[in-house]
Motif scaffolding. Structure first.
Motif, PDB file in Angstrom:
ATOM      1  N   MET A 191      92.836 -17.306  -3.787  1.00  0.00           N
ATOM      2  CA  MET A 191      91.566 -17.683  -3.165  1.00  0.00           C
ATOM      3  C   MET A 191      90.690 -16.453  -3.079  1.00  0.00           C
ATOM      4  O   MET A 191      91.116 -15.395  -2.652  1.00  0.00           O
ATOM      5  N   PRO A 192      89.445 -16.492  -3.474  1.00  0.00           N
ATOM      6  CA  PRO A 192      88.595 -15.326  -3.430  1.00  0.00           C
ATOM      7  C   PRO A 192      88.413 -14.816  -2.039  1.00  0.00           C
ATOM      8  O   PRO A 192      88.485 -15.516  -1.063  1.00  0.00           O
ATOM      9  N   ALA A 193      88.111 -13.544  -1.970  1.00  0.00           N
ATOM     10  CA  ALA A 193      87.932 -12.939  -0.654  1.00  0.00           C
ATOM     11  C   ALA A 193      86.791 -13.582   0.069  1.00  0.00           C
ATOM     12  O   ALA A 193      85.728 -13.809  -0.442  1.00  0.00           O
ATOM     13  N   GLY A 194      87.055 -13.882   1.313  1.00  0.00           N
ATOM     14  CA  GLY A 194      86.010 -14.406   2.159  1.00  0.00           C
ATOM     15  C   GLY A 194      85.762 -15.869   2.028  1.00  0.00           C
ATOM     16  O   GLY A 194      84.891 -16.416   2.674  1.00  0.00           O
ATOM     17  N   SER A 195      86.496 -16.594   1.206  1.00  0.00           N
ATOM     18  CA  SER A 195      86.258 -18.018   1.062  1.00  0.00           C
ATOM     19  C   SER A 195      86.775 -18.756   2.257  1.00  0.00           C
ATOM     20  O   SER A 195      87.766 -18.388   2.848  1.00  0.00           O
ATOM     21  N   GLU A 196      86.097 -19.860   2.618  1.00  0.00           N
ATOM     22  CA  GLU A 196      86.460 -20.620   3.791  1.00  0.00           C
ATOM     23  C   GLU A 196      87.046 -21.944   3.386  1.00  0.00           C
ATOM     24  O   GLU A 196      86.894 -22.404   2.270  1.00  0.00           O
ATOM     25  N   GLY A 197      87.730 -22.572   4.349  1.00  0.00           N
ATOM     26  CA  GLY A 197      88.150 -23.947   4.174  1.00  0.00           C
ATOM     27  C   GLY A 197      89.565 -24.119   3.740  1.00  0.00           C
ATOM     28  O   GLY A 197      90.046 -25.212   3.555  1.00  0.00           O
ATOM     29  N   GLU A 198      90.344 -23.024   3.552  1.00  0.00           N
ATOM     30  CA  GLU A 198      91.740 -23.190   3.149  1.00  0.00           C
ATOM     31  C   GLU A 198      92.620 -22.662   4.244  1.00  0.00           C
ATOM     32  O   GLU A 198      92.367 -21.610   4.807  1.00  0.00           O
ATOM     33  N   ASP A 199      93.660 -23.408   4.534  1.00  0.00           N
ATOM     34  CA  ASP A 199      94.620 -22.966   5.549  1.00  0.00           C
ATOM     35  C   ASP A 199      95.567 -21.977   4.916  1.00  0.00           C
ATOM     36  O   ASP A 199      96.228 -22.269   3.938  1.00  0.00           O
ATOM     37  N   GLY A 200      95.656 -20.841   5.448  1.00  0.00           N
ATOM     38  CA  GLY A 200      96.527 -19.830   4.899  1.00  0.00           C
ATOM     39  C   GLY A 200      97.707 -19.591   5.788  1.00  0.00           C
ATOM     40  O   GLY A 200      97.818 -20.075   6.880  1.00  0.00           O
ATOM     41  N   PRO A 201      98.686 -18.780   5.345  1.00  0.00           N
ATOM     42  CA  PRO A 201      99.861 -18.534   6.131  1.00  0.00           C
ATOM     43  C   PRO A 201      99.567 -17.601   7.263  1.00  0.00           C
ATOM     44  O   PRO A 201      98.798 -16.683   7.160  1.00  0.00           O
ATOM     45  N   ALA A 202     100.196 -17.854   8.328  1.00  0.00           N
ATOM     46  CA  ALA A 202     100.029 -16.984   9.476  1.00  0.00           C
ATOM     47  C   ALA A 202     101.294 -16.961  10.266  1.00  0.00           C
ATOM     48  O   ALA A 202     101.373 -17.372  11.382  1.00  0.00           O
ATOM     49  N   GLY A 203     102.336 -16.459   9.676  1.00  0.00           N
ATOM     50  CA  GLY A 203     103.617 -16.489  10.344  1.00  0.00           C
ATOM     51  C   GLY A 203     103.654 -15.525  11.494  1.00  0.00           C
ATOM     52  O   GLY A 203     102.668 -15.064  12.008  1.00  0.00           O
ATOM     53  N   GLU A 204     104.799 -15.169  11.901  1.00  0.00           N
ATOM     54  CA  GLU A 204     105.000 -14.286  13.048  1.00  0.00           C
ATOM     55  C   GLU A 204     104.335 -12.958  12.763  1.00  0.00           C
ATOM     56  O   GLU A 204     104.377 -12.431  11.664  1.00  0.00           O
ATOM     57  N   GLN A 205     103.726 -12.427  13.764  1.00  0.00           N
ATOM     58  CA  GLN A 205     102.990 -11.191  13.602  1.00  0.00           C
ATOM     59  C   GLN A 205     103.959 -10.024  13.559  1.00  0.00           C
ATOM     60  O   GLN A 205     105.159 -10.165  13.695  1.00  0.00           O
ATOM     61  N   PRO A 206     103.430  -8.827  13.347  1.00  0.00           N
ATOM     62  CA  PRO A 206     104.290  -7.698  13.106  1.00  0.00           C
ATOM     63  C   PRO A 206     105.391  -7.585  14.117  1.00  0.00           C
ATOM     64  O   PRO A 206     105.244  -7.908  15.279  1.00  0.00           O
ATOM     65  N   GLY A 207     106.512  -7.122  13.638  1.00  0.00           N
ATOM     66  CA  GLY A 207     107.661  -6.977  14.496  1.00  0.00           C
ATOM     67  C   GLY A 207     107.466  -5.859  15.493  1.00  0.00           C
ATOM     68  O   GLY A 207     106.384  -5.374  15.764  1.00  0.00           O
ATOM     69  N   PRO A 208     108.563  -5.398  16.054  1.00  0.00           N
ATOM     70  CA  PRO A 208     108.442  -4.404  17.089  1.00  0.00           C
ATOM     71  C   PRO A 208     107.883  -3.098  16.603  1.00  0.00           C
ATOM     72  O   PRO A 208     107.567  -2.224  17.371  1.00  0.00           O
ATOM     73  N   ILE A 223      91.040 -13.366   3.742  1.00  0.00           N
ATOM     74  CA  ILE A 223      90.624 -12.340   2.785  1.00  0.00           C
ATOM     75  C   ILE A 223      91.882 -11.640   2.302  1.00  0.00           C
ATOM     76  O   ILE A 223      92.699 -11.189   3.108  1.00  0.00           O
ATOM     77  N   ASP A 224      92.062 -11.570   0.998  1.00  0.00           N
ATOM     78  CA  ASP A 224      93.241 -10.937   0.404  1.00  0.00           C
ATOM     79  C   ASP A 224      93.035  -9.428   0.401  1.00  0.00           C
ATOM     80  O   ASP A 224      92.280  -8.882  -0.417  1.00  0.00           O
ATOM     81  N   ILE A 225      93.695  -8.743   1.334  1.00  0.00           N
ATOM     82  CA  ILE A 225      93.515  -7.298   1.462  1.00  0.00           C
ATOM     83  C   ILE A 225      94.282  -6.547   0.381  1.00  0.00           C
ATOM     84  O   ILE A 225      93.866  -5.471  -0.054  1.00  0.00           O
ATOM     85  N   ALA A 226      95.396  -7.098  -0.088  1.00  0.00           N
ATOM     86  CA  ALA A 226      96.206  -6.392  -1.089  1.00  0.00           C
ATOM     87  C   ALA A 226      95.438  -6.156  -2.376  1.00  0.00           C
ATOM     88  O   ALA A 226      95.660  -5.165  -3.070  1.00  0.00           O
ATOM     89  N   SER A 227      94.524  -7.060  -2.720  1.00  0.00           N
ATOM     90  CA  SER A 227      93.764  -6.938  -3.971  1.00  0.00           C
ATOM     91  C   SER A 227      92.325  -6.508  -3.728  1.00  0.00           C
ATOM     92  O   SER A 227      91.483  -6.659  -4.617  1.00  0.00           O
ATOM     93  N   ALA A 228      92.028  -5.994  -2.550  1.00  0.00           N
ATOM     94  CA  ALA A 228      90.646  -5.713  -2.175  1.00  0.00           C
ATOM     95  C   ALA A 228      90.361  -4.220  -2.191  1.00  0.00           C
ATOM     96  O   ALA A 228      91.264  -3.383  -2.165  1.00  0.00           O
ATOM     97  N   SER A 229      89.084  -3.903  -2.259  1.00  0.00           N
ATOM     98  CA  SER A 229      88.603  -2.536  -2.062  1.00  0.00           C
ATOM     99  C   SER A 229      87.496  -2.573  -1.013  1.00  0.00           C
ATOM    100  O   SER A 229      86.860  -3.609  -0.806  1.00  0.00           O
ATOM    101  N   PHE A 230      87.258  -1.426  -0.348  1.00  0.00           N
ATOM    102  CA  PHE A 230      86.339  -1.380   0.791  1.00  0.00           C
ATOM    103  C   PHE A 230      85.211  -0.392   0.517  1.00  0.00           C
ATOM    104  O   PHE A 230      85.404   0.623  -0.175  1.00  0.00           O
ATOM    105  N   SER A 231      84.045  -0.688   1.078  1.00  0.00           N
ATOM    106  CA  SER A 231      82.906   0.223   0.970  1.00  0.00           C
ATOM    107  C   SER A 231      81.917  -0.096   2.078  1.00  0.00           C
ATOM    108  O   SER A 231      81.923  -1.194   2.631  1.00  0.00           O
ATOM    109  N   TYR A 232      81.069   0.881   2.375  1.00  0.00           N
ATOM    110  CA  TYR A 232      79.936   0.644   3.272  1.00  0.00           C
ATOM    111  C   TYR A 232      78.852   1.645   2.918  1.00  0.00           C
ATOM    112  O   TYR A 232      79.110   2.685   2.295  1.00  0.00           O
TER     113      TYR A 232
END
Length: 930
Positions: A1-18, A68-77
């Motif tokens: 799914m492209p970055a920032g696209s809306e309307g799809e349910d994505g995985p959201a399992g347990e958050q980071p461990g200890p 937003i798929d961070i693994a395949s993303a790049s950042f700028s400002y």
């Protein structure tokens, strides 16, 4: 799914461990199209399992709007140009560039938060991609970080540390990192904060003004309605009452009082024109347009808003009063009709009526006249109120028009203010103090130079920060690209090696086929013998970790141990080695084909996304997902949740540290079960590397759990079979969770006396299973009866240890998934499914010895877990639990009766042995053991 696209349910399992805090918080996301495009505040949560950044409408929303798929993303400002923004202004938006050219534009509340988010997302991407490289060195292991797996299986995951080739890049990243800390709008505590509102997002358009006014009026109306209560009765209640003249007088007095109050409120309302005129006169008396706009202009707008609100309140109040009056009129009319009806009958019966009753009738007539007069007054008041409502509507329309004109006027005045302010500042710069007229140009120029210098310093600092960030971003992307290229080269080398090995095997296979078709030599000198010997040697080679640097070039698809730690190929029997290797290859083939079908994985990810902001709960969706099998990376979490679900009532009644207290008591005090536990530890799962030697990590954990349980439940203490249940639980759970898992199985799922010395519950379940066999599989049951095969000798162990060491490991853990969620009914389902799976093969056997021999190993040849699950939960339906409970109760009485008879026979034998000299030398098995 492209970055920032809306309307799809994505995985959201347990958050980071200890290991680390949860990365979440408020950000603004640019979304929408056309005139509606703008920044909207969203709640963002980072999921390290898949390196996705999910965004929700709010912290309490169950389903994400997208990810937003961070693994395949790049950042700028972009740093603002010189003079475009002051250091205190709002931070610039930063962009997340995803695959396919998709760009998500985000904005934080402060520049500090923006820097923190960018650096954290960079770090998460760096860790995930390097962990992915390490994890993919084992094709049977999920690339998911091991933070989400507990128990002994988690120890088998490859070392998910940064690769050595990136050590220099890691040092450079640390040098280029910018130190920053987040505000209260980042982190889990931000969920309790209100969503931030950017000042730049406020729009002074007339449309938004009207929307705000409507919202305020609706809130005021809601408040008024809550405080107002009706004083009228319903129709049924009115008909049950007989009003007296005093009540009627009180009601009329109350209505008159209301009328006077309404007239007084109308008299107190000032006319809009008078108010406008007074405001204009006040405006004309002002000394300058700047002061008028800044003072009286805003005051006039606030007065208009308050006036408009009061008019709306009065209008609503009048509407309510009108409805109340209508209701009163209707009820009064009904009373008049009733009185007239009584008068009609009273006139017919007036002769001979006592004097007191006639007086009563006259009173009724007077009441009727009074009600008629009151009705006329109410009609007149109703007409006046309707006219007043029409006038108020006209006034509201005029107010709306004048409000729009005033808003346009205010906007024009704001422009005048800005223009005059600029002129004033220019005049102040050009003006000079007394006696210093000559130096004013020089001072003004120096002041401007200082301001420009400060602005350039601020911009320089911003550009330095931006340069550091972009350099770090380029460095990370270059390192990740090199890692991807190296991984691609390794996969290419592995592919080449596999292709070469395939060609060699195919060549030998063709030689073998040719020799079998037309032999040219005697059997002793045939080249086929050498080819077969060579093929067997190659096939029985297991993949080990002795040379890890050559792991990618080994063409063997079966490792020495599977992902659960079970040995794939035995070491002693050569013939059994070949069969086990063939079975392992078939399992590998099925696993690869299942991995190509990602629908089940996507369903799990979508379900876990819905639990991002809420707790899991029982549902049909979750049951169907568990029946299809829990993914390896989620099994620890789901198993722990299932166990806690069943033993919640037990855990709530215990004190903290309950497990450790039990273990301490079992170790320090004399425990009758400890000796037998020690004897069975190494016999539990000798084919699993976690329990294969006394120094294995699983042995100590297994000992602790069994000792603690024996101290909790002294009636059972320890029974052979409990060790295997705990050993399977420890593969995915920690010690304390595995202890509660054993409590779930023994004390919640299974009937009483299931694991006691008599194994009474286990015997009952075998009889229940026989009944189900005759009902669900009548042909197979008749076949066993015909050849007098007691298949319960095989199935008894299935029920006692829940199929441990009876089926292949992949199927075993899928059975345990459903078992821990649904309970013991699952054992009956899968036991029947195993027989149905091979029903036709068993029916072909025509003697008891071959049938019994086949039953001893046939479950190890069932490899297709999907087909077996479909039989268990589809073909065998309906499968009501009530039926199993009723049959358990029925057979339990029978077994107890039989045991009572056996005990009576035993006592008779003992008495006879004491009295008979010839039988005194006979001893029973129990006496011999003692």
């Amino acid at each position: 799914m492209p970055a920032g696209s809306e309307g799809e349910d994505g995985p959201a399992g347990e958050q980071p461990g200890p290991g680390g805090p949860k990365l979440c918080g408020y950000l603004q996301k640019l979304s929408g199209k056309g005139p509606l495009r703008g920044f909207r505040t969203r709640w963002f949560v980072f999921d390290p399992r898949r390196c996705y950044l999910y965004y929700f409408k709010g912290p309490q929303e169950p389903l994400p709007l997208g990810h937003i798929d961070i693994a395949s993303a790049s950042f700028s400002y972009h740093q603002p140009e010189a003079g475009a923004a002051a250091p205190g202004d709002e931070p610039p938006a930063f962009e997340v560039h995803g695959p396919g050219g998709a760009v998500a534009v985000l904005k934080a509340a402060t520049r500090q938060d923006m820097t923190y988010w960018l650096q954290e997302l960079q770090q998460k991407r760096w860790e995930y991609c390097n962990n992915l490289d390490a994890a993919k060195r084992d094709s049977r292991t999920s690339p998911t970080p091991s933070d989400f797996s507990k128990g002994l299986v988690a120890k088998d995951n490859p070392d998910l540390s940064i690769l050595s080739q990136n050590a220099s890049a890691e040092r450079a990243r640390n040098i280029l990192a910018v130190e920053t800390s987040p505000t209260d709008l980042v982190g889990e505590q931000a969920a309790s904060q209100p969503a931030p509102v950017q000042a730049s997002a406020i729009n002074f358009s007339l449309k938004q003004w009207s929307t705000e006014l409507k919202n305020s009026m609706s809130s005021l109306r809601k408040g008024n309605n809550e405080n107002r209560k009706s004083i009228f009765y319903t129709t049924e209640e009115w008909e049950l009452l007989d009003p007296t003249p005093k009540d009627l007088e009180d009601s009329m007095a109350l209505e008159e009082k209301r009328k006077h109050l309404a007239e007084g409120s109308k008299a107190r309302r000032p006319l809009l024109k008078d108010m406008m005129g007074s405001s204009k006169s006040r405006t004309g008396s002002d000394s300058s347009p700047t002061e008028w706009c800044s003072g009286n202009g805003n005051k006039l707008v606030s007065e208009l808003q308050l006036k408009y609100q009061s008019q709306q309140e009065e209008l609503e109040k009048l509407k309510k009063d009108l409805l109340s009056q209508k209701e009163l009129v209707r009820l009064l009319q009904q009373t008049v009709r009733s009185s007239q009806y009584d008068k009609y009958f009273a006139s017919r019966l007036c002769e001979g009526v006592p004097k007191d009753k006639l007086e009563l009738l006259h009173q009724k007539d007077d009441q009727i006249l009074g009600l008629n007069n009151q009705l006329e007054k109410l009609n007149l008041e109703k007409d006046s109120l309707q006219q007043e409502v029409k006038n108020l509507k006209c006034k509201v329309g005029e107010l709306n028009e004048q409000l729009g004109m005033l808003m346009e006027t205010i906007q024009a005045k704001d422009e005048v203010i800005m223009k005059l302010s600029r002129q004033l500042s220019e005049c102040e710069d050009s003006s000079s103090s007394p006696g210093g007229a000559v130096n004013s140009p020089t001072a003004s120029s120096a002041n401007k130079d200082l301001q420009e210098l400060d602005r350039l310093k601020d911009n320089l600092q911003g550009y330095k920060t931006q340069n550091k960030f972009l350099n770090k971003e380029i460095l990370e992307l270059s390192a990740l690209r090199r890692s991807a290229e190296a991984r691609e080269r390794e996969w290419q080398a592995k592919y080449t090696s596999l292709e070469a090995k395939l060609c060699q095997i195919e060549s030998k296979y063709l030689i073998l086929l040719q020799e079998m078709k037309t032999p040219v030599c005697s059997e002793e000198q045939s080249p086929a013998r050498e080819v077969i010997t060579q093929l067997l040697e190659d096939a029985l080679k297991a993949e080990t970790s002795e040379q890890p640097e050559q792991a990618f070039f080994k063409p063997h698809l079966v490792s020495e141990y599977d992902i659960y730690g079970f040995q794939t190929v035995p070491e002693d029997d050569e013939e059994e080695k070949l069969v086990a290797k063939s079975r392992a290859l078939d399992l590998r083939s099925l696993s690869l084909s299942e991995n190509r079908e990602i629908s089940a994985g996507v369903k799990w990810e979508n379900y876990l996304a819905s639990t991002m902001n809420r707790e899991m709960m029982r549902s049909v969706e979750l049951k169907n997902l568990i029946r299809s099998g829990i993914p390896h990376e989620h099994r620890s979490k789901i198993w722990k949740w299932c166990v806690n679900l069943h033993v919640k009532k037990f855990k709530d009644s215990t004190v903290p540290g309950y497990f450790q207290t039990l273990l301490q008591n079992a170790l320090e005090k004399q425990n009758p079960a400890s000796k037998q536990i020690e004897l069975d530890l190494l016999r539990t799962l000798p084919n699993n590397k976690h329990y294969s030697s006394p120094t294995s990590e699983g042995i100590q954990k297994l000992r602790n759990v069994l000792l603690a349980f024996s101290w909790r439940n002294p009636d059972i203490g320890y029974c052979q079979g409990l060790n295997r249940l705990v050993a399977i639980a420890l593969l995915y759970l920690e010690q304390e969770d595995a202890f509660w898992c054993l409590v779930t199985i023994v004390e919640v799922f299974m009937p009483r006396d299931y694991y006691t010395k008599t194994l009474l519950g286990s015997q009952v379940d075998q009889r229940v299973f026989k009944d189900l066999m005759s009902e669900k599989l009548p042909r197979l049951h008749a076949h066993f009866e015909q050849y007098k095969v007691d298949y319960t000798l095989i199935t008894f162990n299935w029920f006692l240890v829940v199929f441990v060491d009876s089926v292949v490991s992949d199927i075993l853990f899928k059975i345990w998934d459903s078992f821990l969620y649904e309970g013991p009914k699952v054992i009956f389902r899968f036991a029947l499914a195993l027989f149905k799976y091979q029903e036709e093969e068993i029916l072909k056997l025509q003697d008891s010895m071959s049938i019994f021999k086949y039953l001893r190993y046939f479950t190890r040849n069932i490899l297709d877990a999907r087909k077996l699950t479909a039989i268990a939960f589809g073909d065998l339906n309906p499968f009501p639990l009530r039926q199993i409970r009723n049959r358990r109760t029925y057979h339990l009485e029978k077994v107890r009766l039989e045991l009572t008879e056996l005990e009576a026979i035993r006592e008779d034998f003992l008495r006879e042995r004491e009295t008979c000299v010839e039988k005194r030398d006979l001893i029973s098995d129990d006496e011999e053991d003692s």
